[in-house]
Motif scaffolding. Structure first.
Motif, PDB file in Angstrom:
ATOM      1  N   MET A  78     -11.167  91.379   4.834  1.00 44.56           N
ATOM      2  CA  MET A  78     -11.974  92.446   5.450  1.00 44.56           C
ATOM      3  C   MET A  78     -13.464  92.130   5.254  1.00 44.56           C
ATOM      4  O   MET A  78     -14.271  92.284   6.174  1.00 44.56           O
ATOM      5  N   MET A  79     -13.803  91.669   4.055  1.00 41.08           N
ATOM      6  CA  MET A  79     -15.213  91.378   3.756  1.00 41.08           C
ATOM      7  C   MET A  79     -15.742  90.239   4.633  1.00 41.08           C
ATOM      8  O   MET A  79     -16.807  90.352   5.234  1.00 41.08           O
ATOM      9  N   ILE A  80     -14.981  89.130   4.726  1.00 43.20           N
ATOM     10  CA  ILE A  80     -15.508  87.996   5.517  1.00 43.20           C
ATOM     11  C   ILE A  80     -15.487  88.304   7.021  1.00 43.20           C
ATOM     12  O   ILE A  80     -16.284  87.784   7.782  1.00 43.20           O
ATOM     13  N   ARG A  81     -14.581  89.191   7.411  1.00 41.21           N
ATOM     14  CA  ARG A  81     -14.600  89.636   8.811  1.00 41.21           C
ATOM     15  C   ARG A  81     -15.962  90.278   9.112  1.00 41.21           C
ATOM     16  O   ARG A  81     -16.622  89.949  10.093  1.00 41.21           O
ATOM     17  N   LEU A  82     -16.395  91.177   8.216  1.00 42.68           N
ATOM     18  CA  LEU A  82     -17.669  91.866   8.420  1.00 42.68           C
ATOM     19  C   LEU A  82     -18.850  90.920   8.237  1.00 42.68           C
ATOM     20  O   LEU A  82     -19.773  90.881   9.048  1.00 42.68           O
ATOM     21  N   LYS A  83     -18.822  90.165   7.149  1.00 49.76           N
ATOM     22  CA  LYS A  83     -20.010  89.380   6.801  1.00 49.76           C
ATOM     23  C   LYS A  83     -20.198  88.165   7.706  1.00 49.76           C
ATOM     24  O   LYS A  83     -21.329  87.784   7.993  1.00 49.76           O
ATOM     25  N   THR A  84     -19.112  87.565   8.148  1.00 50.68           N
ATOM     26  CA  THR A  84     -19.225  86.315   8.906  1.00 50.68           C
ATOM     27  C   THR A  84     -18.642  86.399  10.315  1.00 50.68           C
ATOM     28  O   THR A  84     -19.291  85.989  11.284  1.00 50.68           O
ATOM     29  N   ALA A  85     -17.413  86.931  10.416  1.00 51.94           N
ATOM     30  CA  ALA A  85     -16.699  86.791  11.689  1.00 51.94           C
ATOM     31  C   ALA A  85     -17.317  87.628  12.814  1.00 51.94           C
ATOM     32  O   ALA A  85     -17.358  87.177  13.962  1.00 51.94           O
ATOM     33  N   LEU A 110     -20.305  88.256  13.620  1.00 49.76           N
ATOM     34  CA  LEU A 110     -21.465  87.658  14.287  1.00 49.76           C
ATOM     35  C   LEU A 110     -21.043  86.504  15.206  1.00 49.76           C
ATOM     36  O   LEU A 110     -21.633  86.301  16.273  1.00 49.76           O
ATOM     37  N   ILE A 111     -19.997  85.784  14.795  1.00 48.64           N
ATOM     38  CA  ILE A 111     -19.420  84.747  15.668  1.00 48.64           C
ATOM     39  C   ILE A 111     -18.843  85.427  16.913  1.00 48.64           C
ATOM     40  O   ILE A 111     -19.064  84.993  18.054  1.00 48.64           O
ATOM     41  N   ALA A 112     -18.119  86.514  16.664  1.00 43.99           N
ATOM     42  CA  ALA A 112     -17.499  87.255  17.769  1.00 43.99           C
ATOM     43  C   ALA A 112     -18.571  87.851  18.690  1.00 43.99           C
ATOM     44  O   ALA A 112     -18.444  87.810  19.921  1.00 43.99           O
ATOM     45  N   CYS A 113     -19.607  88.388  18.081  1.00 41.23           N
ATOM     46  CA  CYS A 113     -20.716  88.967  18.854  1.00 41.23           C
ATOM     47  C   CYS A 113     -21.361  87.895  19.732  1.00 41.23           C
ATOM     48  O   CYS A 113     -21.734  88.169  20.877  1.00 41.23           O
ATOM     49  N   SER A 114     -21.492  86.683  19.215  1.00 41.34           N
ATOM     50  CA  SER A 114     -22.105  85.603  19.992  1.00 41.34           C
ATOM     51  C   SER A 114     -21.312  85.363  21.277  1.00 41.34           C
ATOM     52  O   SER A 114     -21.885  85.270  22.371  1.00 41.34           O
ATOM     53  N   LEU A 115     -19.985  85.269  21.121  1.00 44.99           N
ATOM     54  CA  LEU A 115     -19.153  85.002  22.293  1.00 44.99           C
ATOM     55  C   LEU A 115     -19.188  86.176  23.270  1.00 44.99           C
ATOM     56  O   LEU A 115     -19.279  85.990  24.484  1.00 44.99           O
ATOM     57  N   ALA A 173     -14.449  90.542  27.921  1.00 48.70           N
ATOM     58  CA  ALA A 173     -15.462  90.467  26.868  1.00 48.70           C
ATOM     59  C   ALA A 173     -14.833  90.804  25.517  1.00 48.70           C
ATOM     60  O   ALA A 173     -15.146  90.173  24.497  1.00 48.70           O
ATOM     61  N   ASP A 174     -13.920  91.776  25.512  1.00 50.11           N
ATOM     62  CA  ASP A 174     -13.250  92.130  24.259  1.00 50.11           C
ATOM     63  C   ASP A 174     -12.299  91.024  23.807  1.00 50.11           C
ATOM     64  O   ASP A 174     -12.135  90.792  22.615  1.00 50.11           O
ATOM     65  N   LYS A 175     -11.673  90.364  24.777  1.00 48.94           N
ATOM     66  CA  LYS A 175     -10.749  89.281  24.412  1.00 48.94           C
ATOM     67  C   LYS A 175     -11.494  88.129  23.758  1.00 48.94           C
ATOM     68  O   LYS A 175     -11.039  87.557  22.769  1.00 48.94           O
ATOM     69  N   ILE A 176     -12.640  87.778  24.303  1.00 50.75           N
ATOM     70  CA  ILE A 176     -13.363  86.654  23.708  1.00 50.75           C
ATOM     71  C   ILE A 176     -13.968  87.087  22.362  1.00 50.75           C
ATOM     72  O   ILE A 176     -14.132  86.272  21.455  1.00 50.75           O
ATOM     73  N   TYR A 177     -14.235  88.366  22.229  1.00 50.09           N
ATOM     74  CA  TYR A 177     -14.675  88.891  20.919  1.00 50.09           C
ATOM     75  C   TYR A 177     -13.556  88.684  19.887  1.00 50.09           C
ATOM     76  O   TYR A 177     -13.800  88.197  18.782  1.00 50.09           O
ATOM     77  N   ASP A 178     -12.321  89.020  20.288  1.00 53.55           N
ATOM     78  CA  ASP A 178     -11.189  88.845  19.374  1.00 53.55           C
ATOM     79  C   ASP A 178     -11.030  87.380  18.988  1.00 53.55           C
ATOM     80  O   ASP A 178     -10.755  87.059  17.833  1.00 53.55           O
ATOM     81  N   ALA A 179     -11.201  86.499  19.972  1.00 57.91           N
ATOM     82  CA  ALA A 179     -11.119  85.064  19.677  1.00 57.91           C
ATOM     83  C   ALA A 179     -12.190  84.702  18.653  1.00 57.91           C
ATOM     84  O   ALA A 179     -11.950  83.922  17.712  1.00 57.91           O
ATOM     85  N   GLY A 180     -13.358  85.281  18.817  1.00 55.97           N
ATOM     86  CA  GLY A 180     -14.466  85.011  17.902  1.00 55.97           C
ATOM     87  C   GLY A 180     -14.187  85.482  16.486  1.00 55.97           C
ATOM     88  O   GLY A 180     -14.566  84.831  15.515  1.00 55.97           O
ATOM     89  N   ILE A 181     -13.524  86.627  16.369  1.00 56.09           N
ATOM     90  CA  ILE A 181     -13.165  87.136  15.033  1.00 56.09           C
ATOM     91  C   ILE A 181     -12.249  86.126  14.337  1.00 56.09           C
ATOM     92  O   ILE A 181     -12.485  85.738  13.184  1.00 56.09           O
ATOM     93  N   GLU A 182     -11.236  85.658  15.051  1.00 59.09           N
ATOM     94  CA  GLU A 182     -10.291  84.713  14.437  1.00 59.09           C
ATOM     95  C   GLU A 182     -11.001  83.397  14.105  1.00 59.09           C
ATOM     96  O   GLU A 182     -10.802  82.827  13.027  1.00 59.09           O
TER      97      GLU A 182
END
Lengths: 324, 324
Positions: free
Chosen positions: B163-170, B172-177, B191-200
């Motif tokens: 949960m922590m690394i999702r917030l701290k790191t993932a 922003l990667i997801a936001c970029s996409l 847009a939401d699908k590519i966000y999900d890809a970014g989270i992973e």
């Protein structure tokens, strides 16, 4: 038109209706703590006043107005870390009550919150509103940097000082008035005019704050007298007295100012004594009056009806501790 | 379609074309210093890649992409104060080279700059872009708070950590996409699908970073091995080993982890030895692969042509140090 009291209540209500605590609580508790302390809510009230002056609906301005208030409190929070200030509005500062890391990160989060509230505006106006807020926020940071620079800078002119308080204090007052104008759909020229009035009001307001630190009535002012003197702030009063003093008085001033061994009460009373000799109180009052007058002139050029601007004029008098 | 190299160059050029130094220089020099260090510019490149994947013009995405990069560097600057980190990318951190106050205030100013660049987007898209950026920035702050909490929290579960690394790191990667997708005019579902890809992808990327700290090739990784271990970071590797260890090994782990008297090299090699015994390297690799696969699945559901997503897949492999 709403009365000042009604506008203050509307802002108080809006803050009361907002839940600021989320997970992780350690991040949000200092934010709620900071915003709960209230303060005078000057900036958001200025937004609503200006919005109404330009014929807008204050309900459309409430959230962006809150954004400015949150931003203002964020800057105080971070400034207090930088100044090592133990107290704010009579209560422990966040870095004192929690710790520096908490104060940094809660401050950053408040800054995001400020943007979230500023963003709650008519989407058509958002580009303009965001531009105004961004440039204001940047200037406030620049002002704080100059303020810190001046602490160690040997020569600070009155012009330097006025430039610094313009950035650190006046632009946010000006931004408040302009934001209200934009939300009400005012034309660009009028929005700029009320911004100019806000700059002059903000300068007068900061000079008044400087004045009260040395000459305020403790029971009304609510702060200890001489706080600026004790912390060696190069205020308008100090810089003006240094400018006007002869060689001997200048030496006395410097000795008192830098004399680390001097007892704090003696230092404060010694410096205030010099201010009085040089009539700095009168000079500062005239300077405040000069900017107040410029603010009124800018407002006059806007051709509001006398009645409609009554509440704004009252608030200005209150800000500058003027009897009506 | 542009190649990865071309997109990286475009971002580098855009930063090169921007003057970051203004008055007062003491405020802006640390910003230019931070942004000059470059780094991999992953986030802005992800914005451009995504924009192009959705058929957008990358030129419309360059400024907002820079905004995300500036924001990322702002968070590193403030995080480094909180972590008392002396070095970043092999150079002195801002609070080390200047001082803490400078680092706080230059950081705040960078945050404003980030908003200024994010705001340079198609005005029609601004409300959506700003919402995304605000919610991302808030989550990143929350992630940093959890990260700090975990340092002193006795029990941290793997779920807490993820949960922590999702917030701290993932995020922003997801936001970029997602930002690239929005600028290209993608529909909300895509847009939401590519966000999900970014989270992973972001989760896999952080786990890879954890992995490299213990098992990386120094010559390629560019960081010292064991930095996380030396600073008692509760990484995925540590938490997983603690979960899998028997009572005796768990005791050894705790002794090494908390043993303030232990020589740092011995501590690092001792803990890595336990990781190896418990096959944490293999387990972490599988976990990375799991999230990588989920990211690929989310991308597949978007039905891009195989060729068009080639550059994104390459960058993902690079981020996860996968041989192609």
């Amino acid at each position: 038109m709403h009365t000042l009291k009604e506008l203050q209540n509307r802002i108080g209500e809006a803050f009361g209706d907002t839940r600021f605590i989320h997970q992780p609580t350690h991040l949000y508790e200092p934010i709620a703590y900071t915003l709960d302390q209230g303060g005078k809510r000057l900036r958001p009230v200025l937004v609503l006043l200006s919005c109404e002056l330009f014929g807008g609906d204050i309900e459309e301005a409430v959230f962006p107005a809150m954004g400015l208030e949150i931003f203002h409190n964020f800057t105080l929070l971070h400034d207090d870390i930088m100044d090592h200030a133990p107290l704010r509005r009579g209560k422990e500062t966040v870095h004192q009550k929690w710790d520096v890391n908490t104060a940094i990160l809660s401050g950053d989060t408040m800054f995001v919150l400020a943007y979230e509230f500023v963003a709650k505006t008519n989407p058509k106006l958002l580009p303009q509103v965001l531009d105004l807020f961004n440039s204001t926020a940047r200037k406030v940071c620049e002002g704080q940097q100059y303020d810190m620079n001046f602490e160690t800078q040997a020569e600070v002119s009155i012009d330097d000082y006025m430039m610094m308080i313009r950035l650190k204090t006046a632009v946010l007052i000006a931004c408040s008035l302009k934001l209200g104008a934009i939300i009400a759909g005012a034309d660009a020229v009028s929005a700029d005019k009320i911004y100019d009035a806000g700059i002059e009001l903000g300068l007068a307001f900061q000079l008044q704050d400087d004045f009260l630190d040395a000459f305020g009535d403790i029971s009304k002012f609510g702060k200890t007298i001489g706080g600026d003197i004790a912390t060696n702030k190069k205020t308008f009063l100090f810089l003006k007295s240094y400018q006007l003093a002869n060689a001997q008085t200048r030496q006395n001033l410097t000795d008192l100012f830098l004399g680390s061994g001097t007892d704090s009460d003696k230092k404060i009373s010694g410096i205030i004594e010099i201010y009085k000799q040089l009539q700095i109180d009168e000079i500062t009052r005239r300077e405040i009056e000069k900017h107040h007058k410029k603010a009124l002139e800018a407002l006059t050029s806007l051709n509001f009806g006398k009645e409609s601007k009554g509440e704004l004029l009252s608030l200005m008098d209150e800000m500058l501790c003027r009897e009506r």
